[in-house]
Scaffold this active site. Structure first.
Site, PDB file in Angstrom:
ATOM      1  N   GLN A 174     -10.332   5.768  20.911  1.00 17.60           N
ATOM      2  CA  GLN A 174     -10.823   6.196  19.602  1.00 17.60           C
ATOM      3  C   GLN A 174     -11.813   7.331  19.790  1.00 17.60           C
ATOM      4  OE1 GLN A 174      -9.613   5.321  16.866  1.00 17.60           O
ATOM      5  NE2 GLN A 174      -8.920   3.192  16.890  1.00 17.60           N
TER       6      GLN A 174
ATOM      7  N   THR B 229      14.858   4.064   0.090  1.00 18.66           N
ATOM      8  CA  THR B 229      14.712   3.205   1.277  1.00 18.66           C
ATOM      9  C   THR B 229      13.323   2.568   1.308  1.00 18.66           C
ATOM     10  OG1 THR B 229      16.258   4.643   2.419  1.00 18.66           O
ATOM     11  CG2 THR B 229      14.956   3.174   3.796  1.00 18.66           C
TER      12      THR B 229
ATOM     13  N   LYS C 110       3.035   1.616   8.330  1.00 17.25           N
ATOM     14  CA  LYS C 110       3.044   3.094   8.163  1.00 17.25           C
ATOM     15  C   LYS C 110       4.442   3.588   7.797  1.00 17.25           C
ATOM     16  CE  LYS C 110      -0.841   3.927  11.326  1.00 17.25           C
ATOM     17  NZ  LYS C 110      -1.050   2.613  11.935  1.00 17.25           N
TER      18      LYS C 110
ATOM     19  N   PHE D  38       7.614   5.460   6.175  1.00 16.45           N
ATOM     20  CA  PHE D  38       7.910   6.807   5.678  1.00 16.45           C
ATOM     21  C   PHE D  38       9.423   6.969   5.624  1.00 16.45           C
ATOM     22  CE2 PHE D  38       8.851  11.328   6.243  1.00 16.45           C
ATOM     23  CZ  PHE D  38       8.106  11.867   5.203  1.00 16.45           C
ATOM     24  N   ASP D  39       9.967   7.304   4.446  1.00 17.16           N
ATOM     25  CA  ASP D  39      11.418   7.503   4.311  1.00 17.16           C
ATOM     26  C   ASP D  39      11.687   8.055   2.912  1.00 17.16           C
ATOM     27  OD1 ASP D  39      14.255   7.312   4.718  1.00 17.16           O
ATOM     28  OD2 ASP D  39      13.878   5.699   6.144  1.00 17.16           O
ATOM     29  N   ILE D  40      12.968   8.164   2.571  1.00 14.06           N
ATOM     30  CA  ILE D  40      13.295   8.584   1.213  1.00 14.06           C
ATOM     31  C   ILE D  40      12.913   7.452   0.246  1.00 14.06           C
ATOM     32  CG2 ILE D  40      15.156  10.122   1.963  1.00 14.06           C
ATOM     33  CD1 ILE D  40      17.147   7.949   0.984  1.00 14.06           C
TER      34      ILE D  40
ATOM     35  N   GLY E 279     -10.197  -3.904  16.596  1.00 18.57           N
ATOM     36  CA  GLY E 279      -9.204  -4.523  17.475  1.00 18.57           C
ATOM     37  C   GLY E 279      -9.787  -4.931  18.798  1.00 18.57           C
ATOM     38  N   ARG E 280      -9.692  -4.007  19.781  1.00 15.98           N
ATOM     39  CA  ARG E 280     -10.074  -4.362  21.157  1.00 15.98           C
ATOM     40  C   ARG E 280     -11.471  -4.926  21.328  1.00 15.98           C
ATOM     41  NH1 ARG E 280      -7.631   1.249  22.985  1.00 15.98           N
ATOM     42  NH2 ARG E 280      -8.222   1.549  20.827  1.00 15.98           N
TER      43      ARG E 280
HETATM   44  O1  C5P Z   1      -8.652  -1.584  19.238  1.00 13.63           O
HETATM   45  P1  C5P Z   1      -9.055  -0.744  18.066  1.00 13.63           P
HETATM   46  O2  C5P Z   1     -10.283  -1.268  17.345  1.00 13.63           O
HETATM   47  O3  C5P Z   1      -9.176   0.717  18.428  1.00 13.63           O
HETATM   48  O4  C5P Z   1      -7.850  -0.897  17.052  1.00 13.63           O
HETATM   49  C1  C5P Z   1      -7.764  -0.176  15.849  1.00 13.63           C
HETATM   50  C2  C5P Z   1      -6.514  -0.532  15.124  1.00 13.63           C
HETATM   51  O5  C5P Z   1      -6.391   0.315  14.001  1.00 13.63           O
HETATM   52  C3  C5P Z   1      -5.241  -0.364  15.940  1.00 13.63           C
HETATM   53  O6  C5P Z   1      -4.336  -1.371  15.500  1.00 13.63           O
HETATM   54  C4  C5P Z   1      -4.751   1.006  15.554  1.00 13.63           C
HETATM   55  O7  C5P Z   1      -3.351   1.111  15.630  1.00 13.63           O
HETATM   56  C5  C5P Z   1      -5.195   1.072  14.092  1.00 13.63           C
HETATM   57  N1  C5P Z   1      -5.366   2.410  13.562  1.00 13.63           N
HETATM   58  C6  C5P Z   1      -6.252   3.332  14.089  1.00 13.63           C
HETATM   59  N2  C5P Z   1      -6.377   4.572  13.533  1.00 13.63           N
HETATM   60  C7  C5P Z   1      -5.645   4.901  12.468  1.00 13.63           C
HETATM   61  C8  C5P Z   1      -4.764   3.981  11.898  1.00 13.63           C
HETATM   62  C9  C5P Z   1      -4.659   2.733  12.487  1.00 13.63           C
HETATM   63  O8  C5P Z   1      -6.938   3.045  15.070  1.00 13.63           O
HETATM   64  N3  C5P Z   1      -5.808   6.091  11.910  1.00 13.63           N
END
Ligand code: C5P
Length: 236
Positions: free
Chosen positions: A186, A70, A63, A65-67, A206-207
């Site tokens: 979420q 950079t 993610k 973000f900068d000039i 993820g989880r």
């Molecule tokens: O564990 P989970 O399924 O919620 O993980 C979702 C992944 O997606 C995490 O790494 C989280 O940082 C990333 N993510 C998100 N929502 C966003 C951008 C990224 O959940 N808008």
């Protein structure tokens, strides 16, 4: 059977645990997301090892973000690792600078972080209006600036997929939960099949995988769902 529409977010504390997870999931999972949380504990080395030695695809979620200068320097450095996806914020100058330096790495734009609501945007003095509409507008601007795709919640995927600017571009959706799994923090979630049906090319989970008592079984269930007729992209 692996299916690279599934990207497993490796939000484990360090590279050793990430490697152990990848070894446990073996051939089932071919695409991993490595994020900022692991950056200072071997994340980039792990990304490189999974790509070069294990043949995995890698999404580096920085993610940025900068000039412009950079961003260009940072992306040029990352592009040397020849990873698959890299995130930057969707501001056109950022996307444009990233594309100057990205080589084979696809640049995905973040629109509005899904954790932010209208009150947060007011506090940050971001223009008035409906958050979903701002997300779609920012996606259109990022795609016009050259982004290869956008990150979107499953709820926004269909509206972004319908944009003329999104033709041939990628939509990648986090916030995906197989039926029956905990939503965690979420808020706007959809099942794997529903996210694909809304127009996502890849889902990030993820989880529900890495924190599951049996990660292989959890991944297998998601992959089975992706094979179901409900998991068909509208224009495929
Ligand atoms: O564990 P989970 O399924 O919620 O993980 C979702 C992944 O997606 C995490 O790494 C989280 O940082 C990333 N993510 C998100 N929502 C966003 C951008 C990224 O959940 N808008």
């Amino acid at each position: 059977m692996s299916d690279d529409r599934l990207i497993v977010a490796m939000d484990v504390p360090d590279a050793l645990q990430g490697l152990a997870l990848a070894e446990q999931l073996g051939d089932l999972v071919s695409f991993y997301k490595i994020g900022l949380g692991m950056l200072t504990s071997g994340g980039l080395a792990l990304a490189n090892e999974l790509k070069q030695d294990h043949g995995k695809r890698i999404f580096l979620d920085m993610k940025l973000f900068d000039i412009s200068a950079t961003i260009e320097a940072a992306v040029r450095g990352i592009a040397r690792f020849d990873l698959d996806f890299l995130t930057v914020h969707g501001d056109p100058h950022v996307v444009n600078a990233a594309k100057q330096a990205s080589g084979n790495t696809k640049i995905l734009a973040v629109t509005i972080l899904t954790s932010l609501d209208r009150a947060d945007l007011d506090a940050a003095m971001i223009l008035p209006g409906d958050v979903p509409q701002i997300v779609v507008d920012r996606a259109a601007r990022a795609l016009t600036a050259g982004a290869d795709g956008v990150i979107a919640s499953p709820n926004e995927a269909a509206a972004i997929r319908a944009l003329p600017e999104a033709q041939g571009k990628l939509i990648v959706t986090p916030g995906v939960r197989p039926a029956g799994s905990a939503s965690g923090d979420q808020k706007r979630i959809a099942t794997p099949a529903a996210a694909i049906a809304a127009g996502a090319d890849h889902i990030v989970v993820g989880r529900p995988v890495w924190a599951a008592p049996a990660p292989r079984a959890a991944a297998e269930a998601i992959l089975a769902e992706l094979q179901s007729p409900q998991a068909r992209q509208p224009n495929h």
